[in-house]
Design a protein around this motif. Structure first.
Motif: not given
Lengths: 520, 649
Positions: B636, B646-647, B643, B639, A217, A221, A184
Motif C-alpha cells: 500500500l 505520478m499524480a 501514485y 503504491m 494517471t 495505475f 490497492v
C-alpha cells in the motif's frame, strides 16, 4: 417462455446455495460418507438447476443487468452488497455450476481421504466463483475473489500429487501478489472518487465508478494493477508458470475447475472491470496486451509440443487457448467504431472462455480417467489405447478435435471470431497467431498418436485387466460436456445472443472515453 | 422430371445420419453394419442425380437452387448462414462425388469383409461423404471452410484406420498437419474477405470483389489458393498425399484420388471471379500446377509401390487442373476433374483388387503376369490406363486435350510444352505400372502364391465395371462436339463473369487448323510414351527388357542423378524433416528451456529472495497472517507513494 422471478433473490440463492450445502455436509458425521456425497452432489445439481432457471429467465431482448439486489453493507465507506447478472455473467454462472457438479461427481472415485473437507472446500469454492461473476460492488468482488483462493489452495495442497506443497504455495503466492495489487487499485480508485466528489457514497459501486471518468494517471495505475491480477489468473505470458505446476499436482476435479472456471475469472475481470472502468488506460496499454496474447498463443502451443506429461501438455494448451481470450478483448478495445470486426473480437473472446471451459475441462477429466487406471501421466509410457479401450479412445479423440478447433464443435467459432477481430485490427496480428492452427494440430495429434495409436505399450499391457475401458459414471461426467460442445458448435448463437448486450455495453464505454478524450 | 429443391439438404444429411447411427450402434450390429451406410449413400446418390438432372435441364431456373437451413454464426454483422446452393458447377461435382462415393461403399463391402473394424470403416466413410457433399453444396465461405476441415478429419481417421500400424498413424498425422499449413492461408483469406466486404456469402463476394483494391484482391486470391494447395496436395505441400496411401485402398480411391483432393480445384473454380481480377495470381496457379505436374510425374517413374505410383499420378493430374485454371481454361479444369475422378477412382479400386489378389502385397516387383489370373481387374485397369494416358476416344483424351489445346491457344506455351512432356511421362509410367503388374513373367513371389490368386467378390468387381463405363464414355459425352462441347455449355453460366473479366480473345475453333494439329500432337505424345513403355515393360505376352531400362538409367551422370532424384522424391521429405522436425524441434527445445529457466526461473528466484527476506523478517514478525498484513501494508505504501509521485507531476 418467460419465467417471472420478481421478488425472488435468485442471484443470491444461486450464489449461496452451495454454502448451505457446505454447512450441512459440515454437520453430517464423518461415517456417513454416502450421505455427504449425496448432499454435496445434490446441492451442486440444485445450484445448476437454479442457474438454468436464471438462464431461462434472463431476457436477452431487454439486455443489461437484471435481477439486481442491493443492500447496504459497510455504509461508512459506501460499500454495498450489490449483485446482478448480465448475459456475460449468466453464461459464466451456468458454466460454473455445470462444471462444479461434474467435478464433484468425478471426485467420488479418485478422492480417498478427508472426503468431508474435500466436499466442503469444493462447495465454498463454488460460492466464491459464482460471487465473482455476479458481484457489482468492487469490495464485494474482491472478497469473492479471495474466497476462491483458499479452497483451491487446500484442494491442491491436501488432495494433490507428490509435489503438491510447492505447487499450491506457488499458486497462492502468485495469485495473491496480483490480488493485493488489485486491492490497492480498488482502494485507490475509491479514494480518488471520494476526493473528487467528497462522498464515499458509490465509491465502490461499479456503475458509479464506470460513469465517473478518472484522470489518466489514476486510470493507468489502477488499470495496470487490475490487469496484472487478471493476467496472472488468465494466465498471460509471462505470468503463466504457476499453471502447469498447479495442474500437474491438482486432483482431477481441481484441474477441471482450475482450467474450466478459475482462468475465466481473469478474462471476466478484464471485460467487466479493467476495460470499462479505465477505458483510456485500456486503450493506451492494449497494444502491450495484444503483443503478450500473440506470444502466449504461439509460445504456449510450442511449449505444449514438447511436454512429456499429459496434464502439462493440456495446461500449456490452456495458455495458448486463453491467449485468444485476451487477444479478442484488446483488439476490440482498439478497433474504432464503425469498423468491421470491432464487436467480433470480444464476442469471440467470451465464446472462447466458455468453450475452453468445456473442452479443457473434459480433457482433464479424460486424463484423470487414464490416471485412475495407470497412476501415471507420462506420455512415453502410453500407446495403443485405441485397441483395449475403444470407447475411451473415441471420446478422447472427440475432445481432442474439439480442442484442435474443428468446425462444427464449439471451439471453432470463438477462435475464428477472435481471428476476425485481430485481422480487422492488423492483418499481421492475425497472420502470426493463425499459425497456432498448425501447432495445435501438431501437439494434439502427436499426443493422440503416442497415446491412442500404435501398439499397446509394455507398461499398459503390464496392467492387464486393470486397464478397463471408461465406466458409465465417467461417461456421465463427460456426456454433458460433449453434448454442449456439439450444440454450441452448431448453434453458437445460444451464447452469442446472450452476450451481445454485454459486449456492446463495454465497447460503448471505450468509445465514450475516446470521444471525451478528443473533446478534451 | 424435377426434384423438389427442398430435398437438397438430404443429400449430405443422409450420410451424416448413417455416421451417427453406425458410430453408436455399429459395433453391436457387427457383420452387417455396412448395410445402413450403404443404403443411405445410395439414397443420397439417387436424390443427387435427380437434383443434378433438374439443375442441368434448367428446372431450378437461372440462379440455381438455394435452400437455407439456419444461421450458424449470428455475431453482429458477422453472419453466416448454413445454406445449400446448387448451380451447374456443384452439379458436376455432385455427379462425381455421389457416384464414386456410392461405388466405393459397395466395393468396401467386399474389400473390408475380413476386417474386424469394418463397422468403423463404414461410419467414417459416411462421415466423409457428408463432409464432402457439404463442401460442394455450401453457399458460404465459412461453411466451406468447416466442410474443408471435416474432410480433413475424415481423411485423418481413414488414413489412420489401421492405427496400431506406426506408419499409418504417422501418415494420418502428417496429412492433417500439412493440410493445416494450407488452411492457415485459407482461414486468413476468409478473414480478409469479410473485413473487406462484410460478407462471406460466396455469390455476393464474387459479385462485389471487383470493387476492392487490386492488391487486396491479389492477397485474397493468394490466401485462398494456399488452402487449395494444401488440400489438393500441390507443391510445396504435396508431401502428405503419397503417405496417405497407408489408408485402406477404397479410401485412397475415394478421398485421395477422386473427390477430396479435388476440393482445391473446386475452391478456385468457385472463386474464379476473384482470380479473374488478379491475373498475376492466375499465373502463379498455373505455375504451381505445371510444376507439380512434372515433379510428380518424374517421381512416379521409379516408384515400385503400385498405390504410390497412382498417388503421384494423382498429384500430377491435379497439377494439370490447376494449370488449366491458371491459363483461364476454367471449364477444361473442371472437365478434367470429372474424367480424372472416374478413371483414377477406377485405377485405385483396381489396384486394391490387385493387392487383394496377391495377399496384401503392394510392391509391383513382386507381381507380374497377373492379367490371366485376374482378367476383370486387368481389363478395367487397362481401360483406366488408356483413359489416363489420353488415348482417344477415352475420357482422359478429351479433357487433357482441352487443357493442352487451350493453353496453347491462349498463349501459355510453357504450360502447353511442359504439359505435353507430362503427357508422354504419364503414358510411360502408367504402362510401366501395367507391365510390371500384369504382363511379363510372374515374379518369384507371384509364382509362390500363383494358385491362390483370384478375383475378389462381385461387390468388388461390379464397381470396377461400373467405373470403366464412364472412363470410356464420359469424355466423349461431355467433350463433344469439339467446337462447343456440352461441358462448356453447362459451365458457361458459372464462369461467364470470370471470363468476361479476363476478356481473353479465343479464336474460332478450327478442327482442320491449329486445334486439329494440337490434337494430333498430344495423341502422338501419349502414344509415344505408351509404346516405349510397353516395349520396355511388356504388353500381354511381349517380352520385357529390364536390361534396357538399366542401361538407360546408368547411361550418364545426368540420368543417374535423375534416377536417384526420382527414387528419393527429390528429397522433399528429407528437406522438410530437417527444417521442421530437426531444426524446428531444436527451436522448440530452446523455447522450453527459456520457459523453465528464464520465465519460471525468475518466478522461483523471486520466491527465494522473498522467502529469504521473510526469514529475516520472521525475527520480528511471526506467523503467516502478519506477514501478509505486512505485505499488504508495504504494498500500500509503495503504491500510494508511486501514485502520489505520478499524480504530482
Amino acid at each position: 417462455m418467460h419465467i417471472d422471478l420478481t421478488g425472488i433473490p435468485i442471484v443470491s440463492i444461486i450464489t449461496f446455495l452451495p454454502l448451505a450445502g457446505a454447512l450441512i455436509v459440515g454437520v453430517v458425521p464423518r461415517r456417513f460418507e454416502g450421505a455427504m456425497k449425496a448432499i454435496a452432489l445434490g446441492t451442486a445439481l440444485a445450484t445448476w438447476v437454479a442457474s438454468l432457471v436464471l438462464l431461462a429467465a434472463y431476457s436477452t431482448s431487454s439486455g443489461g443487468f437484471q435481477f439486481t439486489e442491493t443492500t447496504q453493507w459497510i455504509p461508512i465507506f459506501g460499500i454495498n452488497y450489490t449483485i446482478a447478472v448480465d448475459g456475460l455473467s449468466v453464461a459464466l454462472v451456468v458454466l460454473t455450476t455445470t462444471l462444479t457438479w461434474i467435478s464433484i461427481l468425478a471426485s467420488f472415485g479418485p478422492i480417498k481421504t478427508r472426503m468431508k473437507e474435500y466436499l466442503i472446500s469444493f462447495l465454498i469454492l463454488e460460492v466464491g466463483m459464482l460471487g465473482v461473476f455476479v458481484a457489482l460492488d468492487l469490495f464485494l468482488f474482491y472478497v469473492f475473489w479471495e474466497v476462491v483462493l483458499v479452497p483451491m489452495y487446500l484442494i491442491i495442497g491436501i488432495w494433490g500429487g507428490a509435489n503438491r506443497i510447492y505447487a499450491t504455495i506457488k499458486f497462492v503466492l502468485y495469485t495473491l501478489v496480483g490480488s493485493l495489487l488489485m486491492l490497492v487499485a480498488i482502494l485507490g480508485t475509491a479514494y480518488a472518487y471520494q476526493s473528487a466528489t467528497g462522498t464515499w457514497n458509490g465509491a465502490f459501486d461499479y456503475f458509479t465508478l464506470r460513469a465517473h471518468g478518472f484522470d489518466t494517471t489514476l486510470q493507468a495505475f489502477a488499470f495496470l494493477a487490475f490487469a496484472l491480477a487478471f493476467a496472472i489468473k488468465v494466465p498471460m505470458f509471462p505470468f503463466h508458470t504457476w499453471l502447469p505446476d498447479a495442474h500437474v499436482e491438482a486432483p482431477t476435479a481441481g484441474s477441471v475447475i482450475l482450467a474450466g472456471v478459475l482462468l475465466k475469472l481473469g478474462g471476466y475481470g478484464l471485460i467487466r472491470f479493467a476495460v470499462p472502468m479505465y477505458p483510456d488506460a485500456a486503450q493506451r496499454f492494449a497494444i502491450l496486451f495484444i503483443a503478450l496474447s500473440v506470444i502466449a498463443i504461439i509460445y504456449g502451443a510450442i511449449v505444449a509440443l514438447r511436454q512429456t506429461d499429459l496434464k502439462k501438455l493440456v495446461a500449456y494448451s490452456s495458455v495458448s487457448h486463453m491467449g485468444f481470450v485476451t487477444l479478442g478483448i484488446f483488439v476490440s478495445v482498439l478497433i474504432p467504431v464503425g469498423v468491421a470486426g470491432r464487436e467480433q473480437g470480444m464476442q469471440g473472446a467470451i465464446l472462447q472462455m466458455v468453450n475452453h471451459g468445456l473442452i479443457t475441462g473434459a480433457l482433464f477429466l479424460l486424463v484423470g480417467v487414464i490416471y485412475e487406471r495407470t497412476h501415471d501421466r507420462a506420455i512415453a509410457k502410453m500407446g495403443g489405447l485405441g485397441a483395449p479401450t475403444p470407447v475411451y479412445a473415441a471420446i478422447f479423440g472427440f475432445f481432442v478435435f474439439a480442442s484442435v478447433g474443428l468446425p462444427g464443435l464449439s471451439g471453432f467459432v470463438g477462435e475464428f471470431l477472435v481471428f476476425v477481430g485481430a485481422y480487422a485490427y492488423n492483418p499481421w496480428v492475425a497472420a502470426v497467431s493463425a499459425f497456432v492452427m498448425i501447432f495445435a494440430a501438431a501437439y494434439l495429434l502427436w499426443m493422440v498418436q503416442r497415446v491412442l495409436f500404435g501398439q499397446v505399450s509394455e507398461f499398459l499391457a503390464g496392467l492387464g485387466h486393470h486397464l478397463t475401458d471408461i465406466r458409465p459414471v465417467e461417461i456421465l461426467t463427460l456426456a454433458p460436456l460433449g453434448a454442449l460442445v456439439v450444440v454450441l458448435g452448431l448453434v453458437p448463437g445460444l451464447i452469442l445472443g446472450l452476450i451481445d448486450g454485454s459486449v456492446t455495453d463495454v465497447l460503448a464505454s471505450v468509445h465514450a472515453a475516446l470521444v471525451a478524450g478528443i473533446q478534451r | 422430371m424435377t426434384v423438389n429443391e427442398q430435398l437438397i439438404p438430404l443429400i449430405p444429411l443422409l450420410p451424416i445420419l448413417g455416421f451417427a447411427f453406425t458410430a453408436f450402434a455399429g459395433r453391436r450390429i457387427g457383420r452387417f453394419a455396412f448395410l445402413i451406410p450403404l443404403l443411405l449413400v445410395i439414397a443420397s446418390w439417387a436424390i443427387a442425380m435427380g437434383v443434378v438432372y433438374t439443375q442441368l435441364t434448367g428446372g431450378y431456373g437461372e440462379a440455381g437452387a438455394t435452400v437455407a437451413l439456419w444461421t450458424w454464426v449470428p455475431a453482429g454483422r458477422f453472419t453466416v448462414e448454413v445454406a445449400f446452393h446448387v448451380d451447374n458447377l456443384t452439379a458436376c461435382l455432385l455427379i462425381v462425388v455421389t457416384t464414386i462415393g456410392m461405388l466405393v461403399h459397395l466395393y468396401s463391402v467386399g474389400y473390408m469383409a475380413h476386417d474386424p473394424g469394418r463397422w468403423r470403416f463404414f461410419a467414417y466413410l459416411n462421415l466423409f461423404m457428408f463432409s464432402m457433399l457439404l463442401l460442394v453444396l455450401a453457399s458460404d465461405f465459412l461453411v466451406v471452410f468447416a466442410a474443408w476441415e471435416l474432410v480433413g478429419l475424415s481423411s485423418y481417421i481413414l488414413i489412420g484406420f489401421w492405427y496400431p500400424r506406426r506408419s499409418a498413424a504417422l501418415a494420418a498425422k502428417k496429412a492433417f498437419i500439412v493440410n493445416r499449413v494450407g488452411d492457415v492461408g485459407f482461414a486468413l483469406g476468409i478473414m480478409a474477405i469479410w473485413v473487406a466486404l462484410g460478407t462471406l456469402d460466396i455469390a455476393t463476394v464474387n459479385e462485389r470483389i471487383g470493387t476492392l483494391q487490386p492488391l487486396t484482391i491479389s492477397l485474397i486470391a493468394f490466401l485462398v489458393f494456399c488452402g487449395a494447395v494444401g488440400k489438393s496436395a500441390q507443391f510445396p505441400l504435396h508431401v502428405w498425399l503419397p503417405d496417405a496411401m497407408e489408408g485402406p485402398t477404397p479410401v485412397s480411391a475415394l478421398i485421395h484420388a477422386a473427390t477430396m483432393v479435388n476440393a482445391g480445384v473446386y475452391l478456385v473454380a468457385r472463386t474464379a471471379t476473384i482470380y479473374a481480377h488478379a491475373p498475376e495470381m492466375m499465373v502463379l496457379v498455373a505455375a504451381i500446377g505445371t510444376f507439380t505436374a512434372i515433379l510428380a510425374a518424374s517421381i512416379a517413374f521409379t516408384q515400385t509401390d503400385i498405390k504410390r505410383v497412382l498417388a503421384y499420378s494423382t498429384l500430377s493430374q491435379l497439377g494439370y487442373m490447376f494449370a488449366a485454371f491458371g491459363v483461364g481454361a476454367f471449364t477444361a479444369s473442371i472437365f478434367h476433374l470429372m474424367t480424372h475422378g472416374f478413371f483414377k477412382g477406377l485405377l485405385f479400386l483396381g489396384s486394391g483388387s490387385v493387392i487383394h489378389a496377391v495377399h496384401d502385397e503392394q510392391d509391383m516387383n513382386k507381381m507380374g503376369g497377373l492379367w490371366r489370373k485376374i482378367p476383370v481387374t486387368h481389363w478395367t485397369m487397362l481401360i483406366g490406363t488408356l483413359a489416363l494416358s489420353g488415348i482417344p476416344p477415352l475420357a482422359g483424351f478429351f479433357s487433357k486435350d482441352q487443357i493442352l489445346g487451350e493453353s496453347f491457344i491462349l498463349g501459355f506455351y510453357w504450360v502447353w510444352g511442359i504439359g505435353l512432356l507430362v503427357a508422354i511421362m504419364t503414358a510411360f509410367y502408367m504402362f510401366r505400372l501395367m507391365g510390371k503388374t500384369f504382363y511379363g513373367s510372374p515374379s518369384a513371389y507371384a509364382k509362390s502364391i500363383w494358385e491362390s490368386i483370384h478375383e475378389g467378390p462381385w461387390t468388388m468387381l461390379l464397381p470396377l465395371v461400373l467405373l470403366a463405363i464412364p472412363s470410356v464414355f464420359i469424355g466423349a459425352a461431355l467433350g463433344l462436339p469439339l467446337a462447343d462441347p456440352l461441358i462448356k455449355q453447362w459451365l458457361l453460366p458459372v464462369f461467364e463473369g470470370a471470363e468476361t473479366t479476363l476478356a481473353r480473345e479465343v479464336p474460332e475453333y478450327q478442327l482442320f487448323g491449329i486445334d486439329g494439329a494440337l490434337i494430333i500432337v498430344s495423341v502422338a505424345a501419349a502414344t509415344l510414351g505408351a509404346v516405349v513403355s510397353a516395349w520396355l515393360f511388356g504388353l500381354f505376352r511381349t517380352r520385357t527388357r529390364p536390361a534396357a531400362v538399366e542401361r538407360a538409367t546408368a547411361s550418364s551422370r545426368v540420368t543417374r542423378f535423375l534416377y536417384r532424384a526420382s527414387l528419393n522424391k527429390w528429397w522433399f521429405d528429407d528437406l522438410y524433416d530437417l527444417l521442421f522436425i530437426r531444426i524446428g524441434g531444436r527451436v522448440a527445445d530452446a523455447i522450453v528451456w527459456f520457459d523453465v529457466h528464464v520465465v519460471d526461473g525468475t518466478v522461483n528466484g523471486t520466491g527465494t529472495v522473498v522467502s529469504g527476506t521473510g526469514r529475516i523478517l520472521r525475527r520480528v514478525q511471526t506467523g503467516r497472517v502478519q506477514n501478509y498484513a505486512l505485505g499488504i501494508a508495504f504494498g500500500l505504501v509503495v503504491m500510494a507513494g508511486a501514485y502520489l509521485f505520478m499524480a504530482s507531476r
